[in-house]
Structures are given as structure tokens and as C-alpha cells.
Design a protein around this motif. Structure first.
Motif, PDB file in Angstrom:
ATOM      1  N   TYR A  31       0.861  -1.179   0.000  1.00 21.21           N
ATOM      2  CA  TYR A  31       0.000   0.000   0.000  1.00 21.21           C
ATOM      3  C   TYR A  31       0.895   1.227   0.000  1.00 21.21           C
ATOM      4  O   TYR A  31       2.059   1.173   0.421  1.00 21.21           O
ATOM      5  N   ARG A  56       2.198   4.895   1.125  1.00 21.95           N
ATOM      6  CA  ARG A  56       2.198   5.816   2.257  1.00 21.95           C
ATOM      7  C   ARG A  56       3.408   6.744   2.117  1.00 21.95           C
ATOM      8  O   ARG A  56       4.529   6.274   1.968  1.00 21.95           O
ATOM      9  N   PRO A  81       2.267  -4.783   4.620  1.00 14.67           N
ATOM     10  CA  PRO A  81       1.726  -5.017   5.962  1.00 14.67           C
ATOM     11  C   PRO A  81       2.495  -6.111   6.684  1.00 14.67           C
ATOM     12  O   PRO A  81       3.130  -6.968   6.075  1.00 14.67           O
ATOM     13  N   GLY A 130      -0.642  -1.708   9.394  1.00 12.81           N
ATOM     14  CA  GLY A 130      -0.914  -1.227   8.058  1.00 12.81           C
ATOM     15  C   GLY A 130      -1.723  -2.236   7.253  1.00 12.81           C
ATOM     16  O   GLY A 130      -1.688  -3.434   7.525  1.00 12.81           O
ATOM     17  N   PRO A 131      -2.450  -1.794   6.252  1.00 14.72           N
ATOM     18  CA  PRO A 131      -2.645  -0.381   5.900  1.00 14.72           C
ATOM     19  C   PRO A 131      -3.742   0.275   6.729  1.00 14.72           C
ATOM     20  O   PRO A 131      -4.524  -0.415   7.393  1.00 14.72           O
ATOM     21  N   GLU A 159      -5.937   3.589   3.004  1.00 11.66           N
ATOM     22  CA  GLU A 159      -4.822   3.113   2.190  1.00 11.66           C
ATOM     23  C   GLU A 159      -5.215   1.796   1.502  1.00 11.66           C
ATOM     24  O   GLU A 159      -5.599   0.841   2.163  1.00 11.66           O
ATOM     25  N   LEU A 202      -4.787  -1.637  -0.339  1.00 14.03           N
ATOM     26  CA  LEU A 202      -3.835  -2.741  -0.425  1.00 14.03           C
ATOM     27  C   LEU A 202      -3.918  -3.366  -1.814  1.00 14.03           C
ATOM     28  O   LEU A 202      -4.984  -3.766  -2.267  1.00 14.03           O
TER      29      LEU A 202
END
Length: 313
Positions: free
Chosen positions: A228, A230, A237, A242-243, A247, A249
């Protein structure tokens, strides 16, 4: 196997002048390893399983072959490492019969000696476990894989970097290094960080990996991975989270230029599955691997400088 690789590399060097620069860099690094072996009592190599520390270990094995490596290895494990890298680290240690010390950030978080950062990034938390491991095992020389082309604070570092009893770096106490002469003198409790790859570039590293057919962790080559975006980086992840809700994936073809804490190290979009394809990518890049994919270096303009003064880098 190791002997055949060394002989093959030597034959290639003699047959092709393209490798003259690599041969000079290799010779300098091997000279540094041997100097440390002659000057210090308890050296150690920082080994994370990343490409630079793998090349560092390859050079160290070459420097003393056919004798066994006279140094042990040390890894400061954040607990947020990518599993492929840890598997590769353990495989190399077993293959060459090496001794590995592991200092775990998780242990320091568990007993309260360290506190988790609000942003979840653990690379800055490595300093205390590193210094404790150096003191506990009385290491007086610590090999690192830092290169001057990676980041501005590394660009001004000496090959022999004197650290005080608290592991801190003081620019006023660094010695000149002329004609490949290195001064390892230090007081009790002090130690020296040693950077045999200082004069290498990322492109040199990859050319050398291709020349000597050095095995690396699989994440350095393109593979399908859920990621993802950022802060302009492709993150994966893991136990670090996360995500976030906003966000997306996606499963994409990516590879890593550098490895570190999974919460702050990003991948790049890539289809490069072999060394030659990676060489083409690196040659075309205008960003260092740390500048492009390391979120912990973006905390402030002086993030790495601060860590160096505190005793980590």
C-alpha cells in the motif's frame, strides 16, 4: 564451493578490464579487514542479512580464506524485520558455521528499558541494544556496511570512526586517514566503528554482487507482494501494522533496494528479477536507496546525524 567462486572471480578480473575498479575496491576493503584483525582484540561484524552486510561478510570471508573467519556477527533485531531477510540471515550463518549474537529490541520493550515510539518506527530504538551488546561482549571494533553515497552524514564519516565510552561520535576526535594508514588507538571502554565499504557506491555493490555471484535475500529481486502507498513509498503489511482505512492494499511486482524496519522501509515498483536488470535500474536512478525508501531518514533533516551522535550509526 567458496574456493571455486574466488577462483572464478579472479579469472573474470584478469580477462575483463571492466572489473578493475571493483578489484581496487575489493583490495581496499580486504586490507581494512586485515588491518583490524592485526590491531584489535575483539572485532565484530554487524550483519542484518541486507545486501551491504552480505557483501561485507563476503569480503571478510575472502580476506581470511582458507582460514575460518576470526570475527563473530552481531544483529540488532527490531522485531519488525521482513521474514525473508531473517531466514536468509540464519541460512548464511549456518552455511559458513558462523557465530551470531542477536540483540533484540523486543526484549527492551518488554522490560521497560525502551518505549515504543508513537509512529511505530523501531530503527531509532536500535541504539541502546547495540551499545549494550558492544559493552557486554567487549567488542573493540565494529564493522558496519555504511557507504558514503547513501546519506549526507555518512559522506563525512571516516573509515575508522572513533567512538567514546558511550558509543558517541565526536567530529573533533576523528583522525586523518592518509595513504591507507588507519589509527585504531582507543582508550579502555571506547571502540572504533569500521566501514570497509565507505568508498563503494550502490552501483559498485550490485556490479560486485553480479561479478562474484553473491546470493542475496529474495526480496532484493522483483516478486509479487501485497503493498500500500504511504508518504510516496510502497509499504507492506506485517506485525508492525498497516494499511490504514484510507490506504488501498494492492498486489504488485516490487523489490527492495534496502532493508530495515518493516514499518519504515518501502519497496519500489520493479520487474527486475536478475542482477543485470537491477544494474540497469540503479544506473538510471537519481535517488539513493535510503532517500527513496527509508521513512526513518525522513523524520528530520538531521535524522541520521542525530542517530550517529547518539551512538547508533
Amino acid at each position: 564451493m567458496w574456493a571455486s567462486r574466488i577462483m572464478t572471480a579472479q579469472i573474470r578480473t584478469l580477462a575483463n578490464p571492466e572489473y578493475d575498479t571493483l578489484t581496487a575496491l575489493e583490495s581496499e576493503s580486504i586490507h581494512i579487514f586485515r588491518e583490524v584483525a592485526g590491531e584489535f582484540e575483539r572485532p565484530v561484524i554487524l550483519f542484518s542479512g541486507g545486501k551491504d552486510s552480505t557483501v561485507l561478510l563476503h569480503l571478510a570471508l575472502k580476506a581470511f580464506w582458507p582460514a575460518p573467519l576470526p570475527f563473530s556477527l552481531l544483529h540488532v533485531d527490531t522485531g519488525h524485520n521482513l521474514p525473508e531477510v531473517l531466514d536468509f540471515r540464519d541460512e548464511i550463518v549456518e552455511r559458513y558455521g558462523l557465530r551470531l549474537h542477536v540483540a533484540k529490541v523486543e526484549d527492551y520493550l518488554a522490560d521497560g528499558r525502551l518505549t515504543e515510539r508513537p509512529d511505530g518506527i523501531r530503527n531509532p530504538l536500535q541504539t541502546v541494544p547495540l551499545l549494550d551488546a558492544i559493552a557486554e561482549h567487549r567488542f573493540d571494533a565494529v564493522f558496519g556496511g555504511g557507504r558514503r553515497d547513501e546519506e549526507r552524514s555518512r559522506a563525512k564519516e571516516r573509515i575508522f570512526s572513533l567512538r567514546n565510552g558511550f558509543g558517541q561520535w565526536d567530529p573533533k576526535r576523528q583522525r586523518p586517514e592518509l595513504w591507507n594508514l588507519y589509527n585504531g588507538k582507543h582508550a579502555p571502554g571506547e571502540h572504533v566503528r569500521v566501514f570497509p565499504l565507505s568508498n563503494w557506491t550502490e552501483l559498485d555493490i550490485w556490479r560486485y554482487i553480479a561479478r562474484d555471484d553473491i546470493a542475496l535475500a529474495s526480496i532484493y529481486y522483483a516478486h509479487q507482494r501485497p503493498v500500500y502507498q504511504r508518504d510516496g513509498m510502497w509499504m507492506t503489511p506485517g506485525s508492525w501494522g498497516g494499511p490504514a482505512d484510507n490506504e488501498l492494499l494492492e498486489t504488485l511486482s516490487v523489490r527492495y533496494r534496502t532493508v530495515g524496519d518493516g514499518s519504515s522501509t518501502g519497496a519500489i515498483l520493479s520487474d527486475a528479477t536478475d542482477n543485470q536488470a537491477i544494474l540497469a535500474e540503479v544506473a538510471a536512478s537519481r535517488l539513493t536507496e535510503r532517500g527513496a525508501t527509508r521513512g526513518d531518514d525522513r523524520v528530520s533533516e538531521a535524522a541520521m546525524e542525530d542517530r550517529k551522535r547518539e551512538g547508533y550509526f
